[in-house]
Scaffold this motif. Sequence first.
Motif, PDB file in Angstrom:
ATOM      1  N   MET A 137       0.847  -1.169   0.000  1.00  0.00           N
ATOM      2  CA  MET A 137       0.000   0.000   0.000  1.00  0.00           C
ATOM      3  C   MET A 137       0.895   1.235   0.000  1.00  0.00           C
ATOM      4  O   MET A 137       1.837   1.328   0.780  1.00  0.00           O
ATOM      5  CB  MET A 137      -0.866  -0.042   1.253  1.00  0.00           C
ATOM      6  N   LYS A 138       0.571   2.178  -0.846  1.00  0.00           N
ATOM      7  CA  LYS A 138       1.370   3.387  -0.942  1.00  0.00           C
ATOM      8  C   LYS A 138       0.993   4.355   0.175  1.00  0.00           C
ATOM      9  O   LYS A 138      -0.125   4.327   0.692  1.00  0.00           O
ATOM     10  CB  LYS A 138       1.147   4.061  -2.288  1.00  0.00           C
ATOM     11  N   ILE A 139       1.931   5.217   0.527  1.00  0.00           N
ATOM     12  CA  ILE A 139       1.707   6.166   1.614  1.00  0.00           C
ATOM     13  C   ILE A 139       0.584   7.139   1.260  1.00  0.00           C
ATOM     14  O   ILE A 139      -0.176   7.543   2.134  1.00  0.00           O
ATOM     15  CB  ILE A 139       3.018   6.895   1.987  1.00  0.00           C
ATOM     16  N   SER A 140       0.441   7.483  -0.004  1.00  0.00           N
ATOM     17  CA  SER A 140      -0.635   8.393  -0.399  1.00  0.00           C
ATOM     18  C   SER A 140      -1.997   7.734  -0.192  1.00  0.00           C
ATOM     19  O   SER A 140      -2.961   8.412   0.193  1.00  0.00           O
ATOM     20  CB  SER A 140      -0.464   8.821  -1.853  1.00  0.00           C
ATOM     21  N   GLU A 141      -2.087   6.436  -0.427  1.00  0.00           N
ATOM     22  CA  GLU A 141      -3.341   5.710  -0.193  1.00  0.00           C
ATOM     23  C   GLU A 141      -3.645   5.647   1.303  1.00  0.00           C
ATOM     24  O   GLU A 141      -4.804   5.756   1.710  1.00  0.00           O
ATOM     25  CB  GLU A 141      -3.238   4.293  -0.746  1.00  0.00           C
ATOM     26  N   ILE A 142      -2.610   5.482   2.106  1.00  0.00           N
ATOM     27  CA  ILE A 142      -2.792   5.407   3.556  1.00  0.00           C
ATOM     28  C   ILE A 142      -3.249   6.751   4.097  1.00  0.00           C
ATOM     29  O   ILE A 142      -4.151   6.827   4.934  1.00  0.00           O
ATOM     30  CB  ILE A 142      -1.488   4.945   4.233  1.00  0.00           C
ATOM     31  N   ARG A 143      -2.639   7.827   3.632  1.00  0.00           N
ATOM     32  CA  ARG A 143      -3.004   9.159   4.121  1.00  0.00           C
ATOM     33  C   ARG A 143      -4.424   9.551   3.700  1.00  0.00           C
ATOM     34  O   ARG A 143      -5.060  10.364   4.359  1.00  0.00           O
ATOM     35  CB  ARG A 143      -2.015  10.197   3.610  1.00  0.00           C
ATOM     36  N   ALA A 144      -4.926   8.965   2.614  1.00  0.00           N
ATOM     37  CA  ALA A 144      -6.271   9.280   2.131  1.00  0.00           C
ATOM     38  C   ALA A 144      -7.359   8.615   2.983  1.00  0.00           C
ATOM     39  O   ALA A 144      -8.514   9.030   2.937  1.00  0.00           O
ATOM     40  CB  ALA A 144      -6.416   8.857   0.682  1.00  0.00           C
ATOM     41  N   LEU A 145      -6.997   7.600   3.768  1.00  0.00           N
ATOM     42  CA  LEU A 145      -7.973   6.891   4.594  1.00  0.00           C
ATOM     43  C   LEU A 145      -8.376   7.724   5.808  1.00  0.00           C
ATOM     44  O   LEU A 145      -7.584   8.520   6.315  1.00  0.00           O
ATOM     45  CB  LEU A 145      -7.384   5.565   5.091  1.00  0.00           C
ATOM     46  N   SER A 146      -9.597   7.498   6.274  1.00  0.00           N
ATOM     47  CA  SER A 146     -10.011   8.135   7.524  1.00  0.00           C
ATOM     48  C   SER A 146      -9.306   7.432   8.677  1.00  0.00           C
ATOM     49  O   SER A 146      -8.765   6.331   8.518  1.00  0.00           O
ATOM     50  CB  SER A 146     -11.522   8.050   7.693  1.00  0.00           C
ATOM     51  N   THR A 147      -9.328   8.037   9.838  1.00  0.00           N
ATOM     52  CA  THR A 147      -8.642   7.469  10.994  1.00  0.00           C
ATOM     53  C   THR A 147      -9.231   6.119  11.388  1.00  0.00           C
ATOM     54  O   THR A 147      -8.495   5.176  11.700  1.00  0.00           O
ATOM     55  CB  THR A 147      -8.701   8.450  12.182  1.00  0.00           C
TER      56      THR A 147
END
Length: 68
Positions: A1-11
Motif C-alpha cells: 500500500m502506498k503512503i498516499s493511499e494510507i493518508r487518504a484513509l479516515s482514521t
Amino acid sequence: MKISEIRALSTDALRAKLNDAREELMKLRFQQAAGSLTDTSRLLFTRRDVARMSTVLTEREAEEEGTK
C-alpha cells in the motif's frame, strides 16, 4: 500500500486496516515457522505496511494533541 493511499484513509478506516495487516503478519509468521510459507517477500511487504500505517496514525494523534 502506498503512503498516499494510507493518508487518504479516515482514521477509523486506518485503524481497521492496521489491525487487519497485523493479523496477516501474525499468520505469515506462523506459516514461516511451520515451513509452509512459499513467498517470504510477503513478510517484508506486510511488515512495512504495518510500519507505514502506524506512522501515519501516530502523526494524526500528535496533530490532534497539538490542536487541543
